[in-house]
Scaffold this active site. Structure first.
Site, PDB file in Angstrom:
ATOM      1  N   GLU A   1      10.646  -0.513   4.288  1.00 38.42           N
ATOM      2  CA  GLU A   1       9.500  -0.516   3.356  1.00 38.42           C
ATOM      3  C   GLU A   1       8.196  -0.339   4.139  1.00 38.42           C
ATOM      4  O   GLU A   1       8.055  -0.820   5.264  1.00 38.42           O
ATOM      5  CB  GLU A   1       9.498  -1.805   2.528  1.00 38.42           C
ATOM      6  CG  GLU A   1       9.483  -3.104   3.341  1.00 38.42           C
ATOM      7  CD  GLU A   1       8.092  -3.585   3.657  1.00 38.42           C
ATOM      8  OE1 GLU A   1       7.135  -2.963   3.177  1.00 38.42           O
ATOM      9  OE2 GLU A   1       7.975  -4.572   4.389  1.00 38.42           O
TER      10      GLU A   1
ATOM     11  N   HIS B   1      10.617  -8.998  18.501  1.00 39.59           N
ATOM     12  CA  HIS B   1      10.523  -9.413  17.099  1.00 39.59           C
ATOM     13  C   HIS B   1       9.290  -8.808  16.433  1.00 39.59           C
ATOM     14  O   HIS B   1       9.373  -8.298  15.302  1.00 39.59           O
ATOM     15  CB  HIS B   1      10.466 -10.941  17.018  1.00 39.59           C
ATOM     16  CG  HIS B   1      10.307 -11.465  15.626  1.00 39.59           C
ATOM     17  ND1 HIS B   1      11.341 -11.497  14.702  1.00 39.59           N
ATOM     18  CD2 HIS B   1       9.218 -11.955  14.968  1.00 39.59           C
ATOM     19  CE1 HIS B   1      10.897 -11.993  13.558  1.00 39.59           C
ATOM     20  NE2 HIS B   1       9.619 -12.281  13.694  1.00 39.59           N
TER      21      HIS B   1
ATOM     22  N   GLN C   1       0.271  -4.736   6.241  1.00 41.19           N
ATOM     23  CA  GLN C   1       0.060  -6.185   6.275  1.00 41.19           C
ATOM     24  C   GLN C   1      -0.162  -6.683   7.699  1.00 41.19           C
ATOM     25  O   GLN C   1      -0.994  -7.565   7.932  1.00 41.19           O
ATOM     26  CB  GLN C   1       1.261  -6.884   5.618  1.00 41.19           C
ATOM     27  CG  GLN C   1       1.335  -6.653   4.124  1.00 41.19           C
ATOM     28  CD  GLN C   1       2.694  -6.998   3.528  1.00 41.19           C
ATOM     29  OE1 GLN C   1       3.720  -6.962   4.212  1.00 41.19           O
ATOM     30  NE2 GLN C   1       2.725  -7.333   2.251  1.00 41.19           N
TER      31      GLN C   1
ATOM     32  N   SER D   1      12.514  -6.513   7.542  1.00 41.97           N
ATOM     33  CA  SER D   1      12.065  -6.713   6.161  1.00 41.97           C
ATOM     34  C   SER D   1      13.246  -6.901   5.224  1.00 41.97           C
ATOM     35  O   SER D   1      14.354  -6.442   5.502  1.00 41.97           O
ATOM     36  CB  SER D   1      11.243  -5.506   5.696  1.00 41.97           C
ATOM     37  OG  SER D   1      10.065  -5.361   6.453  1.00 41.97           O
TER      38      SER D   1
ATOM     39  N   ALA E   1      -3.715  -5.739  -9.785  1.00 43.26           N
ATOM     40  CA  ALA E   1      -3.963  -4.321  -9.498  1.00 43.26           C
ATOM     41  C   ALA E   1      -4.105  -4.077  -8.002  1.00 43.26           C
ATOM     42  O   ALA E   1      -4.805  -3.159  -7.585  1.00 43.26           O
ATOM     43  CB  ALA E   1      -5.224  -3.856 -10.233  1.00 43.26           C
TER      44      ALA E   1
ATOM     45  N   GLU F   1      -2.187  -3.819  -3.943  1.00 40.22           N
ATOM     46  CA  GLU F   1      -1.306  -2.865  -3.281  1.00 40.22           C
ATOM     47  C   GLU F   1       0.087  -2.852  -3.899  1.00 40.22           C
ATOM     48  O   GLU F   1       0.690  -1.790  -4.098  1.00 40.22           O
ATOM     49  CB  GLU F   1      -1.214  -3.215  -1.788  1.00 40.22           C
ATOM     50  CG  GLU F   1      -0.368  -2.259  -0.970  1.00 40.22           C
ATOM     51  CD  GLU F   1      -0.308  -2.661   0.485  1.00 40.22           C
ATOM     52  OE1 GLU F   1       0.517  -2.093   1.224  1.00 40.22           O
ATOM     53  OE2 GLU F   1      -1.086  -3.554   0.890  1.00 40.22           O
TER      54      GLU F   1
ATOM     55  N   THR G   1       3.075 -12.729   4.306  1.00 42.63           N
ATOM     56  CA  THR G   1       3.475 -11.701   3.349  1.00 42.63           C
ATOM     57  C   THR G   1       4.301 -12.365   2.249  1.00 42.63           C
ATOM     58  O   THR G   1       4.493 -13.581   2.253  1.00 42.63           O
ATOM     59  CB  THR G   1       4.309 -10.599   4.026  1.00 42.63           C
ATOM     60  OG1 THR G   1       5.647 -11.077   4.254  1.00 42.63           O
ATOM     61  CG2 THR G   1       3.698 -10.176   5.352  1.00 42.63           C
ATOM     62  N   CYS G   2       4.860 -11.545   1.349  1.00 47.07           N
ATOM     63  CA  CYS G   2       5.638 -12.105   0.251  1.00 47.07           C
ATOM     64  C   CYS G   2       6.944 -12.719   0.741  1.00 47.07           C
ATOM     65  O   CYS G   2       7.569 -13.498   0.030  1.00 47.07           O
ATOM     66  CB  CYS G   2       5.931 -11.047  -0.800  1.00 47.07           C
ATOM     67  SG  CYS G   2       7.026  -9.728  -0.237  1.00 47.07           S
TER      68      CYS G   2
END
Length: 440
Positions: free
Chosen positions: A101, A86, A107, A96, A177, A179, A33-34
């Site tokens: 969020e 975890h 994800q 997060s 464009a 999620e 993820t980010c």
């Protein structure tokens, strides 16, 4: 460093294939993820946790073209119950950067589906991740953890509003464009100046633009759009910078010095860090948003204790189920041996003194024997399962095997798929909706 390990799209099956190629790992899920890169795994019985963790390190290092020692300082490792907890907390957005969020659940579901498609998911880890979906659903419905700003995109938009005030008088450009861009568009709302979008796939960008009353331009028009924008939110899946310093220099000359803000919520980053050094240009990335996140966290902190109780309750349920898998072979072996002895004696009697009995009487005696097996073994079976719930299953199973001289299950180079994670064969690991299929 985190950017070097990010794996999405075509890269994800390659990473899963590398993990699946290691005999130390029986099941794997790769989550990127980010803000995190994680491997959930079920270790093979041979070698156990230690060798499984080493195998994961080696695969990650090879994928990112770094040495295992180089990444050691960036890694954290959990196994057994800590790993399961975890995974539950990650999926429920308790771990997060933006507490509560909603994107992380999607994800993790994507990572689950990718592992399922790649054939790297089995019964134990599959059940664990599936259970994590139930945890997330409960946390979302039974707490107010998701109240307020609950995504990186919404925090990014809030930052833009703090800088400019009412965005209705400023032009907002979304680069990408997907999620994250859609979440940003929702946070911006439908009022004010129309949102502008640039996307590599024009049809996708155009669909998002229509949904929010905006306009979409082809990818080739990115630099032209930078000349008109005041706030640029980038969230593409590109592996290289899509906004370069030279591109912004040219755009700033045309803007005649008007301030330009970039909010880069992509990992890997979309905006070259050198852009931040240009006059009247400011760049915020995911890590820069942490301070904004901390402020929104205060209002949701009181919900964390409720969410943690949900995690602990679901963890107890999963651990009990997983430990029961260690008991099941002993229960099956005990029932098989008992049934074989009793039915063997019955068969010998029916071929001797009771050979005159008809088929009906023979069937009645066989049914009586089956009933006797069930009643005789009810208490031992119940006690074995209870031992699994309180963590004493090992000593009970060993006692049953010794007292009844039960055979050991056959050993192969590939251990049986169902094995408990909290004994010697357990690996480091981290429920979609109930109507979705569990992997086998």
């Amino acid at each position: 460093m985190r950017e070097r390990f990010a794996a999405n799209g075509d890269a994800l099956p390659q990473v899963l294939a590398r993990l699946a190629g290691r005999p130390e790992l029986r099941e794997t899920v790769f989550l990127s993820t980010c803000n995190r890169v994680e491997v959930f795994a079920n270790a093979a019985a041979r070698g156990g946790v230690k060798q499984a963790l080493l195998a994961i390190r080696e695969v990650l290092a090879a994928y990112a073209s770094v040495s295992p020692s180089e990444i050691s300082q960036y890694l954290y490792e959990k196994h057994g119950e800590d790993a399961v907890r975890h995974i539950f907390r990650v999926t429920a957005s308790l771990d997060s950067m933006v507490l509560g969020e909603p994107q992380i659940l999607g994800q993790v579901k994507d990572a689950y589906e990718a592992a399922l498609a790649a054939g790297t998911l089995g019964h134990l880890l599959g059940r664990c991740v599936h259970r994590a979906f139930t945890v997330a659903k409960r946390v979302r419905s039974e707490t107010a953890l998701g109240a307020g700003l609950v995504s990186i995109s919404s925090v990014a938009v809030d930052l833009a509003r703090r800088i400019f005030g009412d965005l209705a008088d400023h032009t907002v450009l979304l680069v990408g464009a997907g999620e994250m861009a859609e979440a940003a568009a929702k946070s911006l709302g439908r009022g004010g100046r129309p949102i502008r979008i640039v996307n590599r796939t024009f049809a996708t960008g155009e669909a998002l633009a229509k949904e929010f009353g905006g306009t979409c331009s082809p990818w080739s028009a990115l630099e032209d759009e930078l000349r008109m924008a005041d706030v640029v939110v980038t969230s593409t899946g590109a592996n290289t910078f899509v906004v370069t310093a030279d591109m912004v220099k040219r755009a700033m000359r045309a803007r005649k010095g008007r301030t330009l803000f970039f909010i880069d919520i992509a990992v890997p980053r979309n905006v070259d860090p050198a852009v931040h050094g240009l006059d009247n240009v400011y760049v915020f990335n995911v890590d820069d948003l942490e301070q904004q996140v901390a402020e929104g966290l205060k209002s949701r902190q009181k919900e964390v204790s409720v969410a943690e109780r949900i995690v602990n309750a679901e963890l107890t349920e999963y651990v009990s189920w997983a430990r029961g898998l260690d008991v099941q072979p002993a229960v099956v072996a005990l029932r098989a041996k008992t049934r074989a002895v009793l039915l063997g004696e019955l068969e010998r009697t029916l071929s001797g003194r009771l050979k005159h009995l008809g088929e009906g009487d023979r069937a009645a005696l066989e049914q009586m024997m089956e009933s006797a097996v069930n009643k005789l073994l009810h208490a031992p079976t119940t006690r074995l399962k209870a031992g699994a719930a309180n963590g004493t299953e090992g000593e009970h199973v060993n006692a049953i095997k010794h007292l009844f001289d039960l055979p050991e299950p056959p050993r192969t180079s590939d251990p049986p798929e169902i094995a408990g994670p909290f004994g010697s064969g357990a690996g480091s690991v981290a429920e979609k909706d109930d109507d979705e299929r569990l992997p086998h």
